[in-house]
Every structure is written in structure tokens, then in C-alpha cells.
Design a protein around this motif. Structure first.
Motif, PDB file in Angstrom:
ATOM      1  N   GLU B 140       0.823  -1.208   0.000  1.00  0.00           N
ATOM      2  CA  GLU B 140       0.000   0.000   0.000  1.00  0.00           C
ATOM      3  C   GLU B 140       0.863   1.267   0.000  1.00  0.00           C
ATOM      4  N   THR B 141       1.808   1.319   0.930  1.00  0.00           N
ATOM      5  CA  THR B 141       2.687   2.486   0.998  1.00  0.00           C
ATOM      6  C   THR B 141       3.435   2.677  -0.318  1.00  0.00           C
ATOM      7  N   ALA B 142       3.985   1.593  -0.825  1.00  0.00           N
ATOM      8  CA  ALA B 142       4.780   1.667  -2.049  1.00  0.00           C
ATOM      9  C   ALA B 142       3.960   2.187  -3.226  1.00  0.00           C
ATOM     10  N   CYS B 143       2.726   1.692  -3.351  1.00  0.00           N
ATOM     11  CA  CYS B 143       1.886   2.131  -4.467  1.00  0.00           C
ATOM     12  C   CYS B 143       1.680   3.644  -4.409  1.00  0.00           C
ATOM     13  N   GLN B 144       1.501   4.138  -3.184  1.00  0.00           N
ATOM     14  CA  GLN B 144       1.251   5.562  -3.066  1.00  0.00           C
ATOM     15  C   GLN B 144       2.503   6.403  -3.256  1.00  0.00           C
ATOM     16  N   THR B 145       3.581   6.041  -2.584  1.00  0.00           N
ATOM     17  CA  THR B 145       4.790   6.866  -2.735  1.00  0.00           C
ATOM     18  C   THR B 145       5.354   6.783  -4.148  1.00  0.00           C
ATOM     19  N   ARG B 146       5.278   5.583  -4.757  1.00  0.00           N
ATOM     20  CA  ARG B 146       5.826   5.450  -6.109  1.00  0.00           C
ATOM     21  C   ARG B 146       4.774   5.665  -7.187  1.00  0.00           C
ATOM     22  N   ALA B 170      -4.996   0.232  -1.768  1.00  0.00           N
ATOM     23  CA  ALA B 170      -3.901   1.122  -2.161  1.00  0.00           C
ATOM     24  C   ALA B 170      -4.294   2.039  -3.316  1.00  0.00           C
ATOM     25  N   GLN B 171      -5.601   2.120  -3.591  1.00  0.00           N
ATOM     26  CA  GLN B 171      -6.120   3.034  -4.616  1.00  0.00           C
ATOM     27  C   GLN B 171      -5.833   2.604  -6.047  1.00  0.00           C
ATOM     28  N   ILE B 172      -5.359   1.366  -6.225  1.00  0.00           N
ATOM     29  CA  ILE B 172      -5.141   0.875  -7.582  1.00  0.00           C
ATOM     30  C   ILE B 172      -6.507   0.610  -8.204  1.00  0.00           C
ATOM     31  N   ARG B 173      -6.689   1.098  -9.420  1.00  0.00           N
ATOM     32  CA  ARG B 173      -8.001   0.986 -10.069  1.00  0.00           C
ATOM     33  C   ARG B 173      -7.992   0.066 -11.288  1.00  0.00           C
ATOM     34  N   VAL B 174      -6.833  -0.436 -11.624  1.00  0.00           N
ATOM     35  CA  VAL B 174      -6.692  -1.298 -12.796  1.00  0.00           C
ATOM     36  C   VAL B 174      -5.852  -2.514 -12.407  1.00  0.00           C
ATOM     37  N   ILE B 175      -6.447  -3.692 -12.551  1.00  0.00           N
ATOM     38  CA  ILE B 175      -5.794  -4.914 -12.071  1.00  0.00           C
ATOM     39  C   ILE B 175      -5.818  -6.006 -13.137  1.00  0.00           C
ATOM     40  N   LEU B 176      -4.690  -6.641 -13.311  1.00  0.00           N
ATOM     41  CA  LEU B 176      -4.596  -7.795 -14.209  1.00  0.00           C
ATOM     42  C   LEU B 176      -4.325  -9.016 -13.342  1.00  0.00           C
ATOM     43  N   ASN B 177      -5.233  -9.977 -13.375  1.00  0.00           N
ATOM     44  CA  ASN B 177      -5.129 -11.145 -12.494  1.00  0.00           C
ATOM     45  C   ASN B 177      -4.768 -12.415 -13.242  1.00  0.00           C
ATOM     46  N   ALA B 179      -4.231 -15.316 -11.401  1.00  0.00           N
ATOM     47  CA  ALA B 179      -4.603 -16.453 -10.544  1.00  0.00           C
ATOM     48  C   ALA B 179      -5.945 -17.019 -10.990  1.00  0.00           C
ATOM     49  N   PRO B 180      -6.074 -18.343 -10.967  1.00  0.00           N
ATOM     50  CA  PRO B 180      -7.357 -18.954 -11.353  1.00  0.00           C
ATOM     51  C   PRO B 180      -8.368 -18.823 -10.238  1.00  0.00           C
ATOM     52  N   ALA B 181      -8.898 -17.630 -10.074  1.00  0.00           N
ATOM     53  CA  ALA B 181      -9.871 -17.367  -9.015  1.00  0.00           C
ATOM     54  C   ALA B 181     -10.810 -16.269  -9.479  1.00  0.00           C
ATOM     55  N   SER B 182     -12.077 -16.334  -9.063  1.00  0.00           N
ATOM     56  CA  SER B 182     -13.030 -15.272  -9.393  1.00  0.00           C
ATOM     57  C   SER B 182     -12.952 -14.219  -8.300  1.00  0.00           C
ATOM     58  N   LEU B 183     -12.361 -13.098  -8.605  1.00  0.00           N
ATOM     59  CA  LEU B 183     -12.134 -12.073  -7.591  1.00  0.00           C
ATOM     60  C   LEU B 183     -13.300 -11.116  -7.459  1.00  0.00           C
ATOM     61  N   ARG B 184     -13.536 -10.684  -6.242  1.00  0.00           N
ATOM     62  CA  ARG B 184     -14.576  -9.697  -5.948  1.00  0.00           C
ATOM     63  C   ARG B 184     -13.930  -8.320  -5.914  1.00  0.00           C
ATOM     64  N   ILE B 185     -14.491  -7.400  -6.657  1.00  0.00           N
ATOM     65  CA  ILE B 185     -13.957  -6.036  -6.658  1.00  0.00           C
ATOM     66  C   ILE B 185     -15.093  -5.035  -6.494  1.00  0.00           C
ATOM     67  N   PRO B 186     -14.798  -3.879  -5.919  1.00  0.00           N
ATOM     68  CA  PRO B 186     -15.823  -2.840  -5.824  1.00  0.00           C
ATOM     69  C   PRO B 186     -16.017  -2.166  -7.182  1.00  0.00           C
ATOM     70  N   ARG B 187     -17.123  -1.471  -7.329  1.00  0.00           N
ATOM     71  CA  ARG B 187     -17.369  -0.732  -8.559  1.00  0.00           C
ATOM     72  C   ARG B 187     -16.257   0.288  -8.790  1.00  0.00           C
ATOM     73  N   GLY B 188     -15.941   0.524 -10.053  1.00  0.00           N
ATOM     74  CA  GLY B 188     -14.932   1.524 -10.356  1.00  0.00           C
ATOM     75  C   GLY B 188     -13.550   0.932 -10.555  1.00  0.00           C
ATOM     76  N   VAL B 189     -13.399  -0.338 -10.206  1.00  0.00           N
ATOM     77  CA  VAL B 189     -12.111  -0.989 -10.427  1.00  0.00           C
ATOM     78  C   VAL B 189     -12.199  -1.842 -11.693  1.00  0.00           C
ATOM     79  N   HIS B 190     -11.196  -1.711 -12.554  1.00  0.00           N
ATOM     80  CA  HIS B 190     -11.148  -2.526 -13.770  1.00  0.00           C
ATOM     81  C   HIS B 190     -10.316  -3.761 -13.509  1.00  0.00           C
ATOM     82  N   LEU B 191     -10.948  -4.906 -13.636  1.00  0.00           N
ATOM     83  CA  LEU B 191     -10.244  -6.162 -13.421  1.00  0.00           C
ATOM     84  C   LEU B 191     -10.242  -6.957 -14.715  1.00  0.00           C
ATOM     85  N   ARG B 192      -9.082  -7.445 -15.105  1.00  0.00           N
ATOM     86  CA  ARG B 192      -9.057  -8.373 -16.236  1.00  0.00           C
ATOM     87  C   ARG B 192      -8.396  -9.665 -15.789  1.00  0.00           C
ATOM     88  N   ASN B 193      -9.020 -10.764 -16.141  1.00  0.00           N
ATOM     89  CA  ASN B 193      -8.492 -12.067 -15.769  1.00  0.00           C
ATOM     90  C   ASN B 193      -7.802 -12.720 -16.951  1.00  0.00           C
TER      91      ASN B 193
END
Lengths: 210, 210
Positions: B140-146, B170-177, B179-193
Motif C-alpha cells: 500500500e505504501t509503495a503504491c502511493q509513494t511510487r 492502495a487506490q489501484i483501479r486497474v488490475i490484471l489477475n 490467478a485462477p480465481a473469481s475475484l470480488r472487486i468494488p465498482r470503479g475498479v477494472h479487473l481483467r483475468n
DNA sequence: TAGATTGTTAATCGATTAACAATC
DNA sequence: TAGATTGTTAATCGATTAACAATC
């Protein structure tokens, strides 16, 4: 068994493994029955879509009751050909190749990597898990004698088309490509690209502009 | 610049990097102009689709002439936000993580992996290329400072949801996954599996039944 | 100019969702 | 039986392709 309907759409086929995975989780939890409603909630899919997808292969549910978990799992495995052994040839023994070969046999004991190939003389003969790295020159023979049916390309982009051609020559009709390259294949070969560069770049579109 | 139209369809966005890659190849070959016809031939896409896709972001071509390669490349980079630095956080320093971090910086000097994280004490501090493995606790800290903006999940399925939650925190809004798992994300986050198990299983459908 | 090729509208195709009769 | 849920048809939605006027 219903005949392989050539009209089953790719979108449907790509959802089947997702259903299978969920059903396996349910079985692990001791759940015996599930409705399309419940599955839809868990997988973020429309229940009607799930019913329609499944119904294109037969009547697997019971009206008023739902789907029996173990029966549905069996049927999904049948449909996906996962009820028999499938040999996979993996080309590229770099980090990606090793990662893939470690992948818990794709969570289906019946699908296994039966050959790992590379062109780097340094790597030939090396042991990666239970596999020994072989030379790509031996790919064609190996595919035939070991009856491998799926090829995974995990080599650099520059080498990808060559490997692809070799696979096609070896009668492989189903290929999963990880190299960032647009491969040319003859008709009748199923190619799927998993290009992580492309994925990341398209995701970048969604970054807030600031 | 045209405003970010929320109506641009995902299918269009996913083709943009494919256009970009092809255009880069053309530039490398010294080609200066290209028509939608030619691009379509090379990429196995309908020329009308290419024109329509591009036209949704502006008028990049000249009637009767085609598209100027270097101009189109510049425009595509702009649209995809690839004309500025994008920091990526990569979680999972296993073979897959290492493979990803080696991937020639995604062929775009502007997108770089700026942090590599793992939870295995054995790995923390290890050097992977120019990166040093950090503990996920510091994510979390790293994402914010960097100011990292994209997260890549390359951990085992069991750990994926936890990492995903940490990225969201950590405020990341774009995620590439991966792992073979169905992830739960809040609205506003872009997830691609990018689930290679799922890909392989769906490909198995196309095997000849014999 | 004549030929070529864009940008765009209209037509087609395919995929998703809603609705409901059948039935467990 | 009454309530629930399937399988399936019809309606909707979205994406692809064809066609062509505009114009370089």
C-alpha cells in the motif's frame, strides 16, 4: 451423447470452464444442488445465460429443483473432453514455461504436460519437475509417439511462428500462444492467444488521465 | 483531445494494442503509409472494423490515401495512455512473476514494473533483474509513494483475493489477475483475468473426440 | 482528373436478457 | 398441492460488416 454441434458459440465454450471451476468448489464444500440463480450470483453472470449455455448440451437440471452438483460436474467434464487424458506439449523452458509446467496440472488430473521443449542447448536435458527438457527438433516425433494433442507456445515472439509451424506439422490442432505475435495458421487449427502485453496495454486505456 | 468517451466498447479497446503493435512493426520496416485494407489483411480483421474503431477517437486517416504510420502510432499511444510513464506493481515473485518482470518492459519504455512483492520471507530482498523483492505488507505504501497505477496479481489462487483487496485499498483501479480465481472487486475498479487454466480447458472442447 | 480510401450510415449478424409455460 | 426453477422462445442489445458519399 449429443453430437458435437458446430454451432456452439465460442462465448459459450469459454464460459464452460468457469462453470466447471465453480461446481468443483461447490462439491468441495459438500453442496449437492445448485440453481442457476445461485451460480449467477457467485459468478456475476445472468442466470438465464447459464441455463441457456448448459441447455445447449442437454437437459442437465430438474425443473423446480436445480442442478445436481456432481452430475453437472461430470457432464461439464465430458463436454470439455476433460474426462480423458489430454497430453500437452509445452515449448519454451524459460520462466514462463516453468511457471506453466508447475501449474498444478491445470487442476484436472487428466490434462498433463507430457513434453517440455526448448532450443537452447544449455537447457536440453535439464530436469524441470518430472520433465526433462527436450530439443524442439524432436517435437514432431514426440507429439506423435506420445500422442500429445495441445501445444503451448511460451517462447520469445521472434521464435513463435517457427514453433507454431512445427506444431501444425506435428498434427497438433489446438494451440495456446503466449508470445506477443500474430501467428499464421492453416484452416482447421484452433489458436488462442494469451498476450499479456496486449492485455496490459488495453487496460492502460482505463487509467484516469491526470 | 477528444473527451474519454465512456461509450467506447471494450471490444474496441482490446483491439487498439493490436493495431499499435502492427503499426510499430510497419514503422520498423520503414513503411510510411498504410490502408485499413492492408492492416485488415495482416491482422485478419475486417477493414471497416479497423476504420470504425479508429474513427471513434478522431479522424486519423486521409481519404484516398490511408493512415500515416508514425502519426497513427502517436495517436494510438495517446489513446492508450502509453505516452506517459505508467508504474506497475507486480505481486508474486514466483516463476510467473519473474517471467512477467522480464517481459522487455512490455515493449513500451513508458510502462515499467516499479515494484515486485511477495509474502515469502525467503524471497524478500532478493534481486530479480533491477528489482528487489519487497514484502506485500509494504504494498500500500509503495503504491502511493511510487504512484503505481496498475497491479498484476501473480500469486496462487488461494492468496489472490487478499492481494486484490490490498491493491484496491492502495487506490489501484486497474488490475490484471493471473490467478485462477473469481475475484470480488468494488465498482470503479477494472479487473481483467488472464486465466490460463480456463483457456486450456475451453480449448480442450475443440479436440477431436476419438 | 481518375482511382483510391476514408469516415459513417444502414443492414446484418450474434449474443444476452426477459419472460413464461412446463414440470419437478 | 404450492413454490421453485428449468428449458426455451421472443425481445433486446451490442458488435460486425456492407455500402457509399465525401474527398484526397
Amino acid at each position: 451423447m449429443p453430437t458435437r454441434d458446430p454451432k456452439i458459440s465460442p462465448s459459450v465454450v469459454r464460459r464452460l470452464p468457469i462453470y466447471l471451476r465453480h461446481i468443483q468448489v461447490l462439491r468441495g464444500q459438500g453442496v449437492e444442488r445448485v440453481s442457476s440463480q445461485e451460480m449467477g450470483n457467485n459468478l456475476d453472470l445472468n442466470p438465464a445465460q447459464i441455463r441457456k449455455d448448459l441447455a445447449s448440451f442437454g437437459e442437465f437440471g430438474k425443473k423446480g429443483v436445480g442442478y445436481e452438483v456432481s452430475y453437472l460436474e461430470r457432464k461439464l467434464r465430458q463436454i470439455l473432453n476433460l474426462d480423458r487424458h489430454i497430453g500437452v506439449a509445452l515449448i519454451g523452458a524459460g520462466h514462463l514455461g516453468i511457471a506453466l509446467s508447475n501449474y498444478a496440472r491445470f487442476q484436472s488430473e487428466r490434462m498433463t504436460i507430457d513434453g517440455l521443449f526448448d532450443s537452447d542447448p544449455q537447457k536440453i536435458g535439464a530436469k524441470i519437475g518430472h520433465l526433462t527438457v527436450e530439443h524442439v527438433h524432436d517435437l514432431e516425433t514426440a507429439c506423435q509417439t506420445r500422442r500429445m494433442q495441445i501445444g503451448i507456445i511460451a517462447v520469445p515472439a521472434i521464435a513463435a511462428q517457427g514453433v507454431c509451424d512445427a506444431l501444425v506439422k506435428a498434427q497438433i490442432r489446438v494451440i495456446l500462444n503466449f508470445a506477443p505475435a500474430s501467428l499464421r495458421i492453416p484452416r482447421g487449427v484452433h489458436l488462442r492467444n494469451t498476450d499479456f502485453t496486449t492485455e496490459l496495454q488495453s487496460l492502460a486505456f482505463y487509467l484516469a488521465d491526470d
